[in-house]
Design an enzyme around this catalytic site. Structure first.
Site, PDB file in Angstrom:
ATOM      1  N   SER A   1      35.163  42.959  36.186  1.00 31.97           N
ATOM      2  CA  SER A   1      35.033  42.103  36.145  1.00 31.97           C
ATOM      3  C   SER A   1      34.571  41.378  37.147  1.00 31.97           C
ATOM      4  CB  SER A   1      36.492  41.464  35.743  1.00 31.97           C
ATOM      5  OG  SER A   1      37.014  40.441  36.796  1.00 31.97           O
ATOM      6  N   LYS A   2      33.801  40.347  37.023  1.00 32.96           N
ATOM      7  CA  LYS A   2      33.085  39.850  38.425  1.00 32.96           C
ATOM      8  C   LYS A   2      33.701  39.388  39.598  1.00 32.96           C
ATOM      9  CE  LYS A   2      32.636  35.008  36.664  1.00 32.96           C
ATOM     10  NZ  LYS A   2      31.802  33.917  35.535  1.00 32.96           N
ATOM     11  N   ARG A   3      35.068  39.328  39.477  1.00 37.44           N
ATOM     12  CA  ARG A   3      36.248  38.727  39.898  1.00 37.44           C
ATOM     13  C   ARG A   3      36.424  40.237  40.906  1.00 37.44           C
ATOM     14  NH1 ARG A   3      36.985  35.081  36.623  1.00 37.44           N
ATOM     15  NH2 ARG A   3      37.457  36.489  35.061  1.00 37.44           N
TER      16      ARG A   3
END
Ligand code: GLU
Length: 451
Positions: free
Chosen positions: A224-226
């Site tokens: 995920s972008k995190r």
């Protein structure tokens, strides 16, 4: 037929490592085969598409050096390259399907009649996958009732509000733009039978398909972008070189059939092929990515190292234009994996006041007879008549012999006195760079500090 590949991002978020890897594989494949790489923007979802996202994607691709032969800002014969500007083309293709009886209206939407037959995707990476869309789509799980229910298997290709659906525009554009190879993420494999049905309805031979297995995070779930390393613009800020990121992305799902792991872009262009793409998902490893970057930094030509490191030096308040910078940078090749680590390795060379690291200081202060050792060191270095690496080593050795200790016993106080810390670049080349007067000045200051 010459190869034409495309990267078809939807501008609804940042450029993610998974998307960038897809772009890279398409780019490499086109270059390897003397073909063209096309950038097509799939922005039909007006609510989720944003200009900022588009800019981030364009900037990211440009930073990576994955320049497109046709696409936004580059003339081509198959534009426009934004789907939002291609509605007239889609209307024309819809009319073709209507004339052949492939579509019908349903509550304001237009549906495409899926054929009742087995469709086989012959994927270059995933092998053969067969589906009957009619059977598959006739029942659908309803999460509310938690039951399978009857459903209409025919695909909506145009919404009641007039907007075209992804599957339709994707296929139309692949036809119109003469795409020969569709290389994309495995998450699209299940869409491909629908795309094949549309190709057939248009009477067009489909392109070759190659679906790249997913890139997972270290815990084995979808990245995920995190997750660290997920977003391309962060690589730029963290001090990665674009070619190193490309190298790592190439390895994230592809391997050469030998043990080579470090590749220049030229080598990748010569060696990348679909048969080397792994069939299983890859796992992202930030440390490995940093290691790849360190290897690229180590071999970068001096001028390029200077150009890349310059902004990082300036940001750290160091004089990027100083004449000692090129030589100082040479000392970082084995010590820095990221451009952002370089200032820390060589800052001490440019600072007039040495910043002493407490733990290193304590180590020196605890040495036996330290005042005498420092005095010998200072005298030895101050009286040296030459100042290259050999002469400096000779001066330190002689000073050590003079007081009956080994050379190593003087190296630690010398390093901490001049550089402030037991870590950092190699000591003797730093001494050469600083010059005799400055080294002696620093050591004298250090001696007073220790007293
Ligand atoms: N716009 C699609 C996506 O971003 C691309 C689909 C394709 O490459 O065919 O996932």
């Amino acid at each position: 037929m010459s190869v034409r590949t495309r990267f078809a991002p939807s501008p609804t978020g940042f450029l993610h490592i998974g998307g960038a890897r897809t772009a890279l594989y398409n780019w490499l494949y086109a270059k390897r085969h003397g073909g063209k790489f096309i950038l097509r923007v799939e922005d039909t979802d007006a609510e989720r598409s944003t200009a900022e996202s588009m800019q981030v994607i364009l900037d990211g691709l440009q930073w990576l050096g994955l320049e497109w032969d046709e696409g936004p800002g580059v003339d081509g014969d198959f534009g426009p390259y934004y789907q939002s500007e291609r509605v007239a083309i889609y209307d024309r293709y819809l009319a073709k399907l209507a004339a052949a009886g492939h579509v019908y209206e349903d509550d304001g939407a237009i549906r495409f009649r899926v054929p009742d037959k087995t469709i086989t995707v012959s994927d270059q990476i995933c092998g053969e996958v067969s589906t009957n869309l009619k059977e598959q789509g006739s029942r659908r799980y309803n999460p509310e009732t938690k039951q399978e229910e009857e459903a209409n298997p025919d695909i909506v290709i145009k919404r009641p509000n007039g907007g075209y659906i992804f599957h339709f525009v994707n296929v139309v554009d692949d036809i119109e733009m003469g795409i020969t190879h569709v290389i994309r993420g495995e998450d699209h494999l299940s869409n491909t039978p629908k795309h094949l049905a549309l190709f057939e309805a248009f009477g067009v031979t489909p392109p070759t398909f190659a679906h790249i297995p997913l890139n997972l995070n270290p815990s084995g779930t979808k990245m995920s972008k995190r997750d660290q390393g997920a977003l391309i613009h962060e690589y730029q800020e963290s001090g990665f070189l674009p070619d190193a990121v490309n190298n790592y992305m190439a390895l994230l799902g592809w391997s050469a059939k030998d043990d080579q792991e470090i590749f220049s872009m030229k080598e990748l262009k010569e060696r990348f092929d679909l048969s080397g793409v792994n069939k299983s998902n890859s796992k992202f490893d930030y440390d490995k990515c940093k290691w790849v970057n360190g290897e690229h930094l180590r071999h970068l030509p001096s001028g390029e190292l200077q150009a890349w490191a310059g902004p990082f030096l300036s940001r750290a308040g160091l004089p990027a234009a100083d004449e000692r910078v090129p030589a100082a940078l040479e000392l970082t090749r084995d010590r820095a994996q990221l451009l952002s680590e370089i200032p820390g390795v060589i800052a001490t060379i440019f600072e007039t006041e040495v910043a002493y690291d407490e733990a290193s200081l304590a180590k020196v202060a605890g040495q036996e007879d330290i005042a005498n050792r420092l005095a010998a060191l200072i005298n030895g270095l101050a009286s040296s008549t030459g100042w290259d690496e050999l002469e400096i080593k000779a001066a330190i050795t002689a000073a050590a012999e003079g007081i009956g200790v080994k050379m190593g016993a003087l190296m630690l106080p010398c390093r901490v006195g001049v550089m402030g810390s037991t870590s950092g670049a190699d000591l003797v080349p730093v001494l050469v760079l600083l010059g005799q007067a400055e080294v002696v000045r620093r050591l004298k200051n250090f001696a007073t500090k220790l007293n």
